[in-house]
Motif scaffolding. Structure first.
Motif, PDB file in Angstrom:
ATOM      1  N   ARG A  33      17.529 -30.177  16.621  1.00 24.77           N
ATOM      2  CA  ARG A  33      16.980 -31.224  15.763  1.00 24.77           C
ATOM      3  C   ARG A  33      15.638 -30.739  15.214  1.00 24.77           C
ATOM      4  N   VAL A  34      15.514 -30.753  13.886  1.00 28.44           N
ATOM      5  CA  VAL A  34      14.268 -30.323  13.269  1.00 28.44           C
ATOM      6  C   VAL A  34      13.540 -31.477  12.597  1.00 28.44           C
ATOM      7  N   GLN A  35      14.254 -32.559  12.338  1.00 26.18           N
ATOM      8  CA  GLN A  35      13.673 -33.820  11.897  1.00 26.18           C
ATOM      9  C   GLN A  35      14.563 -34.917  12.448  1.00 26.18           C
ATOM     10  N   LYS A  36      14.187 -36.166  12.282  1.00 26.33           N
ATOM     11  CA  LYS A  36      14.927 -37.254  12.924  1.00 26.33           C
ATOM     12  C   LYS A  36      16.422 -37.219  12.634  1.00 26.33           C
ATOM     13  N   SER A  37      16.817 -36.951  11.427  1.00 26.39           N
ATOM     14  CA  SER A  37      18.237 -36.939  11.062  1.00 26.39           C
ATOM     15  C   SER A  37      18.650 -35.616  10.445  1.00 26.39           C
ATOM     16  N   VAL A  38      18.025 -34.532  10.884  1.00 22.85           N
ATOM     17  CA  VAL A  38      18.310 -33.206  10.341  1.00 22.85           C
ATOM     18  C   VAL A  38      18.460 -32.216  11.491  1.00 22.85           C
ATOM     19  N   PHE A  39      19.572 -31.471  11.458  1.00 24.14           N
ATOM     20  CA  PHE A  39      19.834 -30.468  12.480  1.00 24.14           C
ATOM     21  C   PHE A  39      20.097 -29.123  11.839  1.00 24.14           C
ATOM     22  N   ASN A  74      21.966 -15.637   7.937  1.00 22.56           N
ATOM     23  CA  ASN A  74      20.630 -15.650   8.547  1.00 22.56           C
ATOM     24  C   ASN A  74      19.640 -16.487   7.742  1.00 22.56           C
ATOM     25  N   GLY A  75      20.132 -17.495   7.059  1.00 25.10           N
ATOM     26  CA  GLY A  75      19.273 -18.370   6.261  1.00 25.10           C
ATOM     27  C   GLY A  75      18.243 -19.115   7.097  1.00 25.10           C
ATOM     28  N   LEU A  76      18.580 -19.401   8.356  1.00 24.86           N
ATOM     29  CA  LEU A  76      17.638 -20.115   9.214  1.00 24.86           C
ATOM     30  C   LEU A  76      16.461 -19.241   9.634  1.00 24.86           C
ATOM     31  N   ALA A  77      16.593 -17.936   9.492  1.00 25.80           N
ATOM     32  CA  ALA A  77      15.499 -17.031   9.839  1.00 25.80           C
ATOM     33  C   ALA A  77      14.447 -16.969   8.739  1.00 25.80           C
ATOM     34  N   ASP A  78      14.759 -17.536   7.585  1.00 23.90           N
ATOM     35  CA  ASP A  78      13.865 -17.448   6.432  1.00 23.90           C
ATOM     36  C   ASP A  78      13.333 -18.825   6.030  1.00 23.90           C
ATOM     37  N   VAL A  79      13.051 -19.643   7.017  1.00 22.35           N
ATOM     38  CA  VAL A  79      12.571 -21.004   6.761  1.00 22.35           C
ATOM     39  C   VAL A  79      11.050 -20.998   6.662  1.00 22.35           C
ATOM     40  N   GLN A  80      10.527 -21.644   5.640  1.00 22.94           N
ATOM     41  CA  GLN A  80       9.084 -21.827   5.520  1.00 22.94           C
ATOM     42  C   GLN A  80       8.747 -23.234   5.998  1.00 22.94           C
ATOM     43  N   THR A  81       7.712 -23.370   6.768  1.00 21.18           N
ATOM     44  CA  THR A  81       7.331 -24.674   7.305  1.00 21.18           C
ATOM     45  C   THR A  81       5.888 -24.999   6.950  1.00 21.18           C
ATOM     46  N   ARG A  82       5.599 -26.281   6.990  1.00 22.82           N
ATOM     47  CA  ARG A  82       4.240 -26.786   6.773  1.00 22.82           C
ATOM     48  C   ARG A  82       3.993 -27.892   7.773  1.00 22.82           C
ATOM     49  N   GLY A  83       2.746 -28.185   8.031  1.00 24.25           N
ATOM     50  CA  GLY A  83       2.415 -29.283   8.943  1.00 24.25           C
ATOM     51  C   GLY A  83       2.841 -28.976  10.361  1.00 24.25           C
ATOM     52  N   THR A  84       3.408 -29.954  11.015  1.00 27.57           N
ATOM     53  CA  THR A  84       3.775 -29.795  12.428  1.00 27.57           C
ATOM     54  C   THR A  84       5.095 -29.079  12.627  1.00 27.57           C
ATOM     55  N   ALA A  85       5.841 -28.818  11.567  1.00 32.57           N
ATOM     56  CA  ALA A  85       7.132 -28.136  11.685  1.00 32.57           C
ATOM     57  C   ALA A  85       6.931 -26.706  12.157  1.00 32.57           C
ATOM     58  N   ARG A  86       7.812 -26.256  13.036  1.00 32.91           N
ATOM     59  CA  ARG A  86       7.782 -24.889  13.548  1.00 32.91           C
ATOM     60  C   ARG A  86       9.174 -24.279  13.413  1.00 32.91           C
ATOM     61  N   PRO A  87       9.251 -22.973  13.099  1.00 31.33           N
ATOM     62  CA  PRO A  87      10.562 -22.319  13.081  1.00 31.33           C
ATOM     63  C   PRO A  87      11.207 -22.427  14.465  1.00 31.33           C
TER      64      PRO A  87
END
Length: 96
Positions: A33-39, A74-87
């Motif tokens: 889970r990376v956000q409340k309704s997002v996996f 490997n799209g999940l390896a190339d995620v950019q995050t901001r704020g409290t989000a972490r890879p």
């Protein structure tokens, strides 16, 4: 394959709240889970089809919405995050 699954379950009734909990619990068994309704999910074709079949058995197709995005290899390896989000470590070894 790398997947992004999002859901919006109508919770205006007690039945909807139950469906929401069931969908969330199901998704927790397949990904992170990376956000409340997002996996974010790493799965093969068999597990993806199994997940979708199990979701179909839970949701009300007249009220609820599920979106599944197939990401590039490997799209999940190339995620950019901001704020409290972490890879998230999708392919790291698990410690039990």
């Amino acid at each position: 394959m790398d997947l992004l699954l999002t859901y919006d379950v109508d919770t205006t009734t007690p039945e909807g709240a139950r469906r929401l909990r069931r969908v969330a619990k199901l998704c927790e068994g397949y990904g992170l889970r990376v956000q409340k309704s997002v996996f974010e999910i790493v799965a093969d074709e068999k597990n993806t089809l199994q997940l979708l079949a199990r979701i179909d058995a839970i949701i009300d197709t007249n009220l609820d919405s599920i979106r599944l995005y197939r990401l590039p290899h490997n799209g999940l390896a190339d995620v950019q995050t901001r704020g409290t989000a972490r890879p998230q470590p999708h392919r790291d070894d698990l410690v039990i």
